[in-house]
Design a protein around this motif. Sequence first.
Motif, short mmCIF file in Angstrom:
data_model
loop_
_atom_site.label_atom_id
_atom_site.label_comp_id
_atom_site.label_asym_id
_atom_site.label_seq_id
_atom_site.Cartn_x
_atom_site.Cartn_y
_atom_site.Cartn_z
N MET A 268 81.13 -26.56 33.58
CA MET A 268 80.55 -25.11 32.01
C MET A 268 79.10 -25.72 32.95
SD MET A 268 81.52 -26.18 28.32
CE MET A 268 83.23 -25.21 28.75
N LEU A 269 78.54 -26.85 32.70
CA LEU A 269 77.18 -27.18 32.80
C LEU A 269 76.70 -26.08 34.40
CD1 LEU A 269 75.11 -28.31 31.97
CD2 LEU A 269 75.48 -30.89 33.36
N GLY A 270 77.04 -25.94 35.21
CA GLY A 270 76.76 -24.57 36.33
C GLY A 270 76.31 -23.47 36.33
N ARG A 271 77.35 -23.17 34.90
CA ARG A 271 77.60 -21.96 34.19
C ARG A 271 76.12 -22.08 33.11
NH1 ARG A 271 80.89 -18.17 34.22
NH2 ARG A 271 79.73 -16.89 33.18
N VAL A 272 75.67 -22.76 32.33
CA VAL A 272 75.25 -22.62 31.00
C VAL A 272 73.80 -23.04 31.81
CG1 VAL A 272 74.67 -24.60 28.92
CG2 VAL A 272 76.66 -23.58 29.29
N LEU A 273 73.69 -23.80 33.01
CA LEU A 273 71.92 -23.53 33.21
C LEU A 273 71.72 -22.40 33.55
CD1 LEU A 273 72.12 -26.99 35.58
CD2 LEU A 273 70.92 -26.33 33.74
N LYS A 274 72.78 -21.48 34.09
CA LYS A 274 72.30 -19.91 35.03
C LYS A 274 71.83 -19.43 33.41
CE LYS A 274 74.91 -20.86 38.65
NZ LYS A 274 76.33 -20.09 39.58
N GLN A 275 72.43 -20.09 31.97
CA GLN A 275 72.03 -19.08 31.55
C GLN A 275 71.22 -19.61 29.99
OE1 GLN A 275 76.24 -18.91 29.66
NE2 GLN A 275 76.40 -17.60 31.15
N MET A 276 70.05 -20.19 31.11
CA MET A 276 69.38 -21.17 29.56
C MET A 276 68.69 -20.65 29.45
SD MET A 276 70.60 -23.95 27.80
CE MET A 276 69.48 -24.40 27.34
N LYS A 277 67.69 -20.00 28.69
CA LYS A 277 66.23 -19.69 28.82
C LYS A 277 65.24 -20.01 29.38
CE LYS A 277 66.73 -16.78 24.06
NZ LYS A 277 66.46 -17.01 22.30
#
Length: 330
Positions: free
Chosen positions: A227-236
């Motif tokens: 989840m953190l791996g995916r979230v990092l790619k979606q951060m502004k």
Amino acid sequence: MFKALIVEKDDDGKTHASVQEIGEDRLPEGEVTVAVQYSTVNYKDGLCVGPGGGLVRSYPHVPGIDFAGTVERSSDARYKPGDRVVLTGWRVGEAHWGGYAQKARVKADWLVPLPEGLDARAAMAVGTAGFTAMLAVMALQDHGMTPGDGPVLVTGAAGGVGSVAVAILANLGFEVAAVTGRAEQAEYLRGLGASEIVPREELTEVTRKPLESERWSGCVDAVAGAMLGRVLKQMKYGSSVAAIGLAGGAAIDGALITPFILRGVNLLGIDSVMQPYDNRVRAWQRIASDLPMDKLEAMIQPATLADLPQLGADILKGQVRGRVVVDVNA
């Protein structure tokens, strides 16, 4: 004599927890003796009430990594009888006897005065989980996050840290997106102030894309792993993630360096155990001012010392919602 939850280990290595009457002579060394009023239940407590998880140094042991109460005796000038205090961290409840008892004896350096507007029960509805959530929010704000930047993501939102983070962020005017794998918790999370519910499965698939569309202006992450791996790619661009847990694993699966060097994303590690005194005081003062008490009340599940063996097992299975407040004198 006073009541305490004592965890003992048999010769075969099995642990057993039971409420017993013990004397003050069994308390560990410390400058301050506290008449405990309330404690709470965290994931570490589940480990220490059960098999120990490598956290407990010796048996018999009294778990409870948090407690709040009043000073009974003190050889340290900073505290006097009657002072209201709270303790979280410092490996209390792990290496040192903790708060699952009517009395505790600890080092004066480990205590923090309870701020005005917060009583012992409310402090334990907050506990380490809420204290950690506040540290995460403070870190994100210190790195420039403001309500006008866009939605803030909170993972593991129905848990203790996530619940408090959602309530604080919403109260501060942030648009909060709450991630949960339990669809039945959607109404609870909206009641805390979440404006969007994100199903966990949307963020658990590992992708090879170096970056995805920018979605989040900040994130309080209790999960790590895929989840953190995916979230990092979606951060502004220029945003930050406050990492406070590893329920999904100790690694960051599928993560690349790309978000950090192309979008200037910050990954902020949040530690509550050894947090310096001044920042502890700051966090507790912010909790007293920024956490709405009506939202806090909605998270509370009451308990007694006798309930702790079962609750310890339940929290390890992810079956505890919100915050458990343990009345050690009930």
